[in-house]
Design a protein around this motif. Structure first.
Motif, PDB file in Angstrom:
ATOM      1  N   ALA A 126     -41.392  53.678 -11.480  1.00 62.64           N
ATOM      2  CA  ALA A 126     -41.441  52.245 -11.786  1.00 62.64           C
ATOM      3  C   ALA A 126     -40.519  51.922 -12.956  1.00 62.64           C
ATOM      4  CB  ALA A 126     -42.870  51.831 -12.122  1.00 62.64           C
ATOM      5  N   SER A 127     -39.828  50.797 -12.833  1.00 61.18           N
ATOM      6  CA  SER A 127     -38.879  50.304 -13.843  1.00 61.18           C
ATOM      7  C   SER A 127     -37.636  51.174 -13.943  1.00 61.18           C
ATOM      8  CB  SER A 127     -39.549  50.175 -15.220  1.00 61.18           C
ATOM      9  OG  SER A 127     -40.667  49.320 -15.165  1.00 61.18           O
ATOM     10  N   GLY A 128     -37.492  52.139 -13.051  1.00 62.32           N
ATOM     11  CA  GLY A 128     -36.281  52.942 -13.002  1.00 62.32           C
ATOM     12  C   GLY A 128     -35.177  52.225 -12.250  1.00 62.32           C
ATOM     13  N   ARG A 129     -34.005  52.849 -12.231  1.00 61.52           N
ATOM     14  CA  ARG A 129     -32.837  52.207 -11.621  1.00 61.52           C
ATOM     15  C   ARG A 129     -32.549  52.734 -10.220  1.00 61.52           C
ATOM     16  NH1 ARG A 129     -27.785  51.418 -15.410  1.00 61.52           N
ATOM     17  NH2 ARG A 129     -27.361  50.020 -13.673  1.00 61.52           N
ATOM     18  N   GLY A 130     -33.464  53.514  -9.690  1.00 58.26           N
ATOM     19  CA  GLY A 130     -33.276  54.040  -8.350  1.00 58.26           C
ATOM     20  C   GLY A 130     -33.576  53.015  -7.275  1.00 58.26           C
ATOM     21  N   ILE A 131     -33.226  53.375  -6.045  1.00 57.52           N
ATOM     22  CA  ILE A 131     -33.460  52.501  -4.896  1.00 57.52           C
ATOM     23  C   ILE A 131     -34.963  52.374  -4.653  1.00 57.52           C
ATOM     24  CG2 ILE A 131     -33.108  52.275  -2.400  1.00 57.52           C
ATOM     25  CD1 ILE A 131     -30.434  53.847  -2.863  1.00 57.52           C
ATOM     26  N   LEU A 132     -35.440  51.130  -4.613  1.00 59.72           N
ATOM     27  CA  LEU A 132     -36.847  50.822  -4.332  1.00 59.72           C
ATOM     28  C   LEU A 132     -37.799  51.547  -5.295  1.00 59.72           C
ATOM     29  CD1 LEU A 132     -36.572  50.904  -0.437  1.00 59.72           C
ATOM     30  CD2 LEU A 132     -36.937  48.869  -1.845  1.00 59.72           C
ATOM     31  N   ALA A 133     -37.383  51.649  -6.557  1.00 57.41           N
ATOM     32  CA  ALA A 133     -38.159  52.371  -7.566  1.00 57.41           C
ATOM     33  C   ALA A 133     -39.527  51.728  -7.800  1.00 57.41           C
ATOM     34  CB  ALA A 133     -37.387  52.412  -8.881  1.00 57.41           C
ATOM     35  N   HIS A 134     -40.568  52.557  -7.854  1.00 59.27           N
ATOM     36  CA  HIS A 134     -41.918  52.103  -8.187  1.00 59.27           C
ATOM     37  C   HIS A 134     -42.793  53.332  -8.404  1.00 59.27           C
ATOM     38  CE1 HIS A 134     -42.342  52.927  -3.857  1.00 59.27           C
ATOM     39  NE2 HIS A 134     -43.637  53.113  -4.105  1.00 59.27           N
ATOM     40  N   THR A 135     -43.993  53.096  -8.876  1.00 65.04           N
ATOM     41  CA  THR A 135     -44.961  54.181  -9.039  1.00 65.04           C
ATOM     42  C   THR A 135     -46.276  53.764  -8.413  1.00 65.04           C
ATOM     43  OG1 THR A 135     -43.900  54.935 -11.084  1.00 65.04           O
ATOM     44  CG2 THR A 135     -46.175  55.673 -10.685  1.00 65.04           C
ATOM     45  N   VAL A 136     -46.613  54.355  -7.304  1.00 67.11           N
ATOM     46  CA  VAL A 136     -47.864  54.181  -6.552  1.00 67.11           C
ATOM     47  C   VAL A 136     -47.951  52.805  -5.897  1.00 67.11           C
ATOM     48  CG1 VAL A 136     -50.397  54.262  -6.616  1.00 67.11           C
ATOM     49  CG2 VAL A 136     -49.059  55.871  -8.019  1.00 67.11           C
ATOM     50  N   ASN A 137     -47.806  51.735  -6.695  1.00 64.81           N
ATOM     51  CA  ASN A 137     -47.994  50.379  -6.186  1.00 64.81           C
ATOM     52  C   ASN A 137     -47.096  49.451  -6.983  1.00 64.81           C
ATOM     53  OD1 ASN A 137     -48.980  47.684  -5.864  1.00 64.81           O
ATOM     54  ND2 ASN A 137     -50.991  48.444  -5.264  1.00 64.81           N
ATOM     55  N   SER A 138     -46.048  48.926  -6.346  1.00 65.79           N
ATOM     56  CA  SER A 138     -45.060  48.109  -7.064  1.00 65.79           C
ATOM     57  C   SER A 138     -45.632  46.782  -7.527  1.00 65.79           C
ATOM     58  CB  SER A 138     -43.834  47.869  -6.180  1.00 65.79           C
ATOM     59  OG  SER A 138     -44.205  47.212  -4.972  1.00 65.79           O
ATOM     60  N   PHE A 139     -46.670  46.280  -6.865  1.00 67.74           N
ATOM     61  CA  PHE A 139     -47.316  45.040  -7.292  1.00 67.74           C
ATOM     62  C   PHE A 139     -48.165  45.263  -8.539  1.00 67.74           C
ATOM     63  CE2 PHE A 139     -51.236  42.455  -7.205  1.00 67.74           C
ATOM     64  CZ  PHE A 139     -50.689  41.187  -7.348  1.00 67.74           C
ATOM     65  N   ALA A 140     -48.768  46.453  -8.657  1.00 65.27           N
ATOM     66  CA  ALA A 140     -49.780  46.690  -9.686  1.00 65.27           C
ATOM     67  C   ALA A 140     -49.244  47.298 -10.968  1.00 65.27           C
ATOM     68  CB  ALA A 140     -50.878  47.597  -9.120  1.00 65.27           C
ATOM     69  N   PHE A 141     -48.338  48.278 -10.888  1.00 63.36           N
ATOM     70  CA  PHE A 141     -48.038  49.133 -12.035  1.00 63.36           C
ATOM     71  C   PHE A 141     -46.566  49.071 -12.444  1.00 63.36           C
ATOM     72  CE2 PHE A 141     -51.360  51.664  -9.601  1.00 63.36           C
ATOM     73  CZ  PHE A 141     -52.430  51.115 -10.293  1.00 63.36           C
TER      74      PHE A 141
END
Length: 271
Positions: free
Chosen positions: A107-122
């Motif tokens: 999450a908040s990284g610069r990769g493609i579709l970056a997220h951690t577990v749940n992009s809406f939540a975290f």
């Protein structure tokens, strides 16, 4: 050897946009086939490398993306949710090594579709002060079971973020990120060939060691909004911080994973 292959979709070659990862449209139908082909490449590589049994874990979204009839019949497939071990379901089946296929940056990284577990939540996750994404979180869960992550595939940012955590793991760069929704990708055929070859080599040399952190575990997280942090902290085990921040303590990584996945499910109340 018994091998667990955890397969996500955002790190698959040719995947760039959220619509490709969301059921209910033609682009997703094509993307799930690309995901399945990379999983099959990893399965083939596992058997080439000496595996006697392979579990492939469908680890994206609702965990039911890959058509079972299109998966290599030599493997068994783990699908559906809820399940306590999430993206590592099957880890308790006497597994010797784990492969991460189609993974992405945190999450908040610069990769493609970056997220951690749940992009809406975290928006961010730290364990004992170390920022982690899904690979680090679930790699630590595997390590708690004494199982190493021997191979990973995804974009260049995913690899750069995780190389220090998994210094002996073999990685396949399926694409290079030029933005969160853009990049330069291998062809699906090239990506599958590289995944098959790398999984086989990783299992032959078995150099990787399990990822382990010292307990107890202080989990600090940042929600995507103060309202979400308020919602999560209705749970008595959580401590509210400033702004979007909240925290909790876990005795085991498995306990932390189960808590995070429960919070992810809770977030649906504010969608």
């Amino acid at each position: 050897m018994r091998i667990l292959i955890s397969t996500d979709i955002e790190g698959v070659a040719g995947i760039y946009h959220r619509v490709q990862t969301t059921p209910g449209n033609p682009e997703y139908e094509r993307a799930r086939l690309l995901m399945t082909r990379e999983a099959n490449a990893a399965i083939a590589g596992a058997f080439d490398g000496g595996a006697r049994a392979v579990l492939v874990n469908d680890s994206h979204g609702d965990f039911r993306n890959m058509p079972p009839d299109l998966l290599d019949p030599r493997a068994q497939v783990v699908q559906g949710k809820p399940r306590p071990l999430g993206m590592m379901a099957g880890l308790d089946q006497d597994i010797d090594a784990v492969c991460l296929v189609g993974y992405h940056s945190r999450a908040s990284g610069r990769g493609i579709l970056a997220h951690t577990v749940n992009s809406f939540a975290f928006a961010r996750l730290e364990i004992n002060g170390l920022e982690l994404g899904e690979a680090g979180l679930y790699g630590a869960l595997a390590g708690e079971y004494g199982v190493p992550v021997v191979m990973g595939s995804g974009d260049d940012v995913f690899i750069a973020e995780n190389h220090a955590l998994f210094p002996q793991t073999r990685f396949v760069e399926t694409k290079r990120a030029t933005g969160q929704n853009s990049g330069i990708s291998l062809s699906p055929a090239q990506a599958c060939a590289a995944i098959q070859k790398t999984v086989a080599a990783a299992l032959r040399d078995r150099a990787a060691q399990p990822l382990r952190f010292d307990a107890p575990f202080e989990i600090r997280m940042w929600a995507q909004s103060p309202a979400l942090a308020d919602l999560f902290c209705v749970w008595p085990a959580l401590r509210r911080g400033e702004g979007n921040e909240f925290a909790f303590t876990a005795a085991r990584i498995e306990e932390a994973v189960r808590m995070i996945n429960c919070l992810s499910a809770m977030s649906a109340a504010l969608r």
